[in-house]
Scaffold this motif. Structure first.
Motif, PDB file in Angstrom:
ATOM      1  N   LEU A 114       0.824  -1.213   0.000  1.00 25.62           N
ATOM      2  CA  LEU A 114       0.000   0.000   0.000  1.00 25.62           C
ATOM      3  C   LEU A 114       0.861   1.268   0.000  1.00 25.62           C
ATOM      4  O   LEU A 114       0.506   2.271  -0.626  1.00 25.62           O
ATOM      5  CB  LEU A 114      -0.913  -0.022   1.234  1.00 25.62           C
ATOM      6  N   CYS A 115       2.008   1.216   0.695  1.00 29.90           N
ATOM      7  CA  CYS A 115       2.896   2.394   0.736  1.00 29.90           C
ATOM      8  C   CYS A 115       3.260   2.856  -0.675  1.00 29.90           C
ATOM      9  O   CYS A 115       3.472   4.047  -0.904  1.00 29.90           O
ATOM     10  CB  CYS A 115       4.188   2.066   1.486  1.00 29.90           C
ATOM     11  N   ASP A 116       3.350   1.906  -1.621  1.00 25.07           N
ATOM     12  CA  ASP A 116       3.771   2.266  -2.983  1.00 25.07           C
ATOM     13  C   ASP A 116       2.748   3.138  -3.696  1.00 25.07           C
ATOM     14  O   ASP A 116       3.087   3.838  -4.648  1.00 25.07           O
ATOM     15  CB  ASP A 116       4.031   0.999  -3.822  1.00 25.07           C
ATOM     16  N   GLU A 117       1.489   3.068  -3.276  1.00 23.04           N
ATOM     17  CA  GLU A 117       0.492   3.932  -3.938  1.00 23.04           C
ATOM     18  C   GLU A 117       0.028   5.073  -3.038  1.00 23.04           C
ATOM     19  O   GLU A 117      -0.807   5.876  -3.421  1.00 23.04           O
ATOM     20  CB  GLU A 117      -0.714   3.110  -4.428  1.00 23.04           C
ATOM     21  N   CYS A 118       0.590   5.150  -1.815  1.00 18.35           N
ATOM     22  CA  CYS A 118       0.188   6.194  -0.873  1.00 18.35           C
ATOM     23  C   CYS A 118       0.856   7.515  -1.246  1.00 18.35           C
ATOM     24  O   CYS A 118       2.040   7.553  -1.578  1.00 18.35           O
ATOM     25  CB  CYS A 118       0.607   5.777   0.532  1.00 18.35           C
ATOM     26  N   THR A 119       0.097   8.597  -1.186  1.00 19.67           N
ATOM     27  CA  THR A 119       0.645   9.876  -1.627  1.00 19.67           C
ATOM     28  C   THR A 119       1.237  10.703  -0.467  1.00 19.67           C
ATOM     29  O   THR A 119       1.713  11.808  -0.674  1.00 19.67           O
ATOM     30  CB  THR A 119      -0.456  10.710  -2.310  1.00 19.67           C
TER      31      THR A 119
ATOM     32  N   ILE B 185       2.025  14.059   5.871  1.00 25.41           N
ATOM     33  CA  ILE B 185       3.216  13.229   6.162  1.00 25.41           C
ATOM     34  C   ILE B 185       2.800  11.783   6.478  1.00 25.41           C
ATOM     35  O   ILE B 185       1.736  11.540   7.061  1.00 25.41           O
ATOM     36  CB  ILE B 185       3.993  13.843   7.346  1.00 25.41           C
ATOM     37  N   CYS B 186       3.643  10.857   6.093  1.00 28.32           N
ATOM     38  CA  CYS B 186       3.435   9.427   6.365  1.00 28.32           C
ATOM     39  C   CYS B 186       3.066   9.212   7.840  1.00 28.32           C
ATOM     40  O   CYS B 186       3.725   9.740   8.731  1.00 28.32           O
ATOM     41  CB  CYS B 186       4.733   8.686   6.030  1.00 28.32           C
ATOM     42  N   PHE B 187       2.016   8.431   8.068  1.00 25.71           N
ATOM     43  CA  PHE B 187       1.571   8.176   9.448  1.00 25.71           C
ATOM     44  C   PHE B 187       2.673   7.538  10.282  1.00 25.71           C
ATOM     45  O   PHE B 187       2.893   7.913  11.437  1.00 25.71           O
ATOM     46  CB  PHE B 187       0.365   7.218   9.436  1.00 25.71           C
ATOM     47  N   LEU B 188       3.364   6.571   9.673  1.00 26.48           N
ATOM     48  CA  LEU B 188       4.381   5.831  10.425  1.00 26.48           C
ATOM     49  C   LEU B 188       5.487   6.784  10.894  1.00 26.48           C
ATOM     50  O   LEU B 188       5.966   6.689  12.023  1.00 26.48           O
ATOM     51  CB  LEU B 188       4.964   4.738   9.517  1.00 26.48           C
TER      52      LEU B 188
ATOM     53  N   LYS C 130       3.865  12.121   2.231  1.00 27.85           N
ATOM     54  CA  LYS C 130       5.313  12.358   2.066  1.00 27.85           C
ATOM     55  C   LYS C 130       6.122  11.467   2.999  1.00 27.85           C
ATOM     56  O   LYS C 130       5.819  11.384   4.193  1.00 27.85           O
ATOM     57  CB  LYS C 130       5.641  13.814   2.389  1.00 27.85           C
ATOM     58  N   LYS C 131       7.168  10.831   2.424  1.00 33.02           N
ATOM     59  CA  LYS C 131       8.046   9.980   3.222  1.00 33.02           C
ATOM     60  C   LYS C 131       9.451  10.579   3.209  1.00 33.02           C
ATOM     61  O   LYS C 131       9.923  11.012   2.155  1.00 33.02           O
ATOM     62  CB  LYS C 131       8.084   8.565   2.638  1.00 33.02           C
ATOM     63  N   SER C 132      10.088  10.619   4.389  1.00 33.61           N
ATOM     64  CA  SER C 132      11.404  11.255   4.436  1.00 33.61           C
ATOM     65  C   SER C 132      12.433  10.428   5.199  1.00 33.61           C
ATOM     66  O   SER C 132      13.482  10.922   5.561  1.00 33.61           O
ATOM     67  CB  SER C 132      11.266  12.623   5.108  1.00 33.61           C
TER      68      SER C 132
ATOM     69  N   ILE D 113       0.961   3.758  14.137  1.00 33.44           N
ATOM     70  CA  ILE D 113       1.190   2.476  13.459  1.00 33.44           C
ATOM     71  C   ILE D 113       0.276   2.382  12.251  1.00 33.44           C
ATOM     72  O   ILE D 113      -0.947   2.434  12.366  1.00 33.44           O
ATOM     73  CB  ILE D 113       0.970   1.293  14.411  1.00 33.44           C
ATOM     74  N   CYS D 114       0.885   2.296  11.070  1.00 36.35           N
ATOM     75  CA  CYS D 114       0.164   2.184   9.810  1.00 36.35           C
ATOM     76  C   CYS D 114       0.690   0.921   9.131  1.00 36.35           C
ATOM     77  O   CYS D 114       1.899   0.787   8.928  1.00 36.35           O
ATOM     78  CB  CYS D 114       0.425   3.413   8.944  1.00 36.35           C
ATOM     79  N   LEU D 115      -0.202  -0.012   8.822  1.00 34.56           N
ATOM     80  CA  LEU D 115       0.244  -1.303   8.281  1.00 34.56           C
ATOM     81  C   LEU D 115       0.523  -1.266   6.775  1.00 34.56           C
ATOM     82  O   LEU D 115       0.688  -2.308   6.145  1.00 34.56           O
ATOM     83  CB  LEU D 115      -0.777  -2.413   8.604  1.00 34.56           C
TER      84      LEU D 115
HETATM   85  S1  SF4 Z   1       0.998   6.610   5.617  1.00 34.62           S
HETATM   86 FE1  SF4 Z   1       3.099   5.881   5.444  1.00 34.62          FE
HETATM   87  S2  SF4 Z   1       3.095   3.771   6.229  1.00 34.62           S
HETATM   88 FE2  SF4 Z   1       0.958   4.363   5.799  1.00 34.62          FE
HETATM   89  S3  SF4 Z   1       0.557   3.637   3.710  1.00 34.62           S
HETATM   90 FE3  SF4 Z   1       1.225   5.775   3.564  1.00 34.62          FE
HETATM   91  S4  SF4 Z   1       3.460   5.660   3.245  1.00 34.62           S
HETATM   92 FE4  SF4 Z   1       2.782   3.643   4.021  1.00 34.62          FE
END
Ligand code: SF4
Ligand code: SF4
Length: 317
Positions: free
Chosen positions: A198-203, A226-229, A205-207, A234-236
């Protein structure tokens, strides 16, 4: 020729059946495409009619829910015989789903909690449902509740899986289209979902930011971009198959993992523990443990949908 299909629910909430109805106007196209021969949640069919069918009479059976009792198992085996194609519909049939979390308890503990100890129950004599009883001239029978929830493929051979809790409605519609057009992929495939995480299609931002504390969603407001993780929620997503359209992420909620693991992953929960380890800031054991201790209820967090399919399977009784 119209398709002949059977739809059944085992240990499930009925959300997968609602997802079928949620195809909206496409429901009329489904009605043109297929005749339904069994759908206990929606229509009055008799098991005896299914038993009377020739083996392989149905083109497809869609089975939602886990196998929790003897009736679920009997109908799973019956539909396997009567259908050319057996489809596990939704997270509970595929992985056990949320009902699979009951594998943390024994059958006796569940019966006692539900029929004796629950706050809303008055049952001073401690009467429990009997599998066999007599009422006058009638012999009454109830299905046997099993000690553990099983996934569909732990009971019968499954040809395809449509993941999700619930599956996206259009995935169900497309799967029926694939059967009708004789375009099904190789046996064992997951239909209608992605092949990447899922991370691959999530928009978001990852840093590659690291974290030193886990937050629950009521503890702080997440940044919307920003990315939840990377914010400590905790984002699966790293351990979950894409294909849902990032439904939860778009609603400001971290992924809980309902689309299940990717093909090469044996245990979704353990895969997520490994992903979490890679973003923890601490380097020495004491600090790592302090960060991990802030995960409330790890088993239900990492295996929310997949305990019955995991290598843990259930609590040792
Ligand atoms: S929020 Fe982060 S961990 Fe969750 S799906 Fe998006 S990129 Fe992945
Ligand atoms: S974001 Fe995760 S939990 Fe939500 S629907 Fe998609 S796979 Fe399921």
């Amino acid at each position: 020729m119209k398709l002949k299909i059977g739809i059944y629910w085992g240990a499930a909430c009925g959300g997968c059946d609602v997802a079928i109805l949620d195809t909206h106007e496409k429901l009329l196209e489904i009605a043109d495409l297929a005749d339904i021969y069994l759908w206990p949640v929606a229509m009055d069919f008799k098991y005896s009619d299914v038993r009377a069918m020739k083996d392989g009479f149905l083109d497809a059976a869609l089975f939602s829910g886990g196998v929790r009792n003897s009736e679920n198992e009997e109908i799973a085996k019956l539909l396997r015989k009567k259908a050319k194609v057996m489809i596990a519909l939704g997270a509970c049939a595929q992985l056990g789903g949320v009902p699979g979390l009951a594998n943390m308890y024994t059958r006796d503990e569940i019966m006692k909690r539900v029929y004796i100890d629950s706050e809303s129950t008055a049952n001073e004599k401690g009467i429990l449902p009997l599998e066999h009883s007599k009422d006058g001239a009638y012999d009454l029978e109830l299905p046997r509740l099993y000690n553990a929830v099983k996934t569909l493929d732990q009971v019968v051979d499954v040809d395809y899986t449509i993941p999700g809790c619930p599956p996206a409605s259009l995935q169900i519609y497309s799967a029926l289209g694939l059967i009708a057009d004789d375009m099904l992929p190789k046996k064992g495939s997951v239909i209608g979902a992605g092949e990447r995480a899922l991370c691959d299609e999530c928009t978001r931002k990852k840093s590659e930011k690291t974290i030193n504390r886990i937050y629950r969603t009521h503890e702080k407001l997440p940044d919307p971009e920003i990315c939840f993780l990377e914010q400590g929620f905790i984002c699966l997503g790293p351990a979950t198959r894409s294909g849902c359209g990032s439904r939860c992420i778009k609603s400001w909620t971290p992924c809980r993992g309902c689309y299940g693991p990717l093909d090469d992953v044996a245990d979704q929960g353990i895969k997520m523990v490994s992903a979490l380890a890679s973003v923890i800031e601490a380097k020495d054991e004491k600090d790592i443990n302090a960060t991990l201790d802030s995960v409330v209820d790890p088993l239900r967090t990492f295996h929310r949908f997949s305990l019955a399919a995991s290598i843990l399977r259930r609590r040792k009784a």
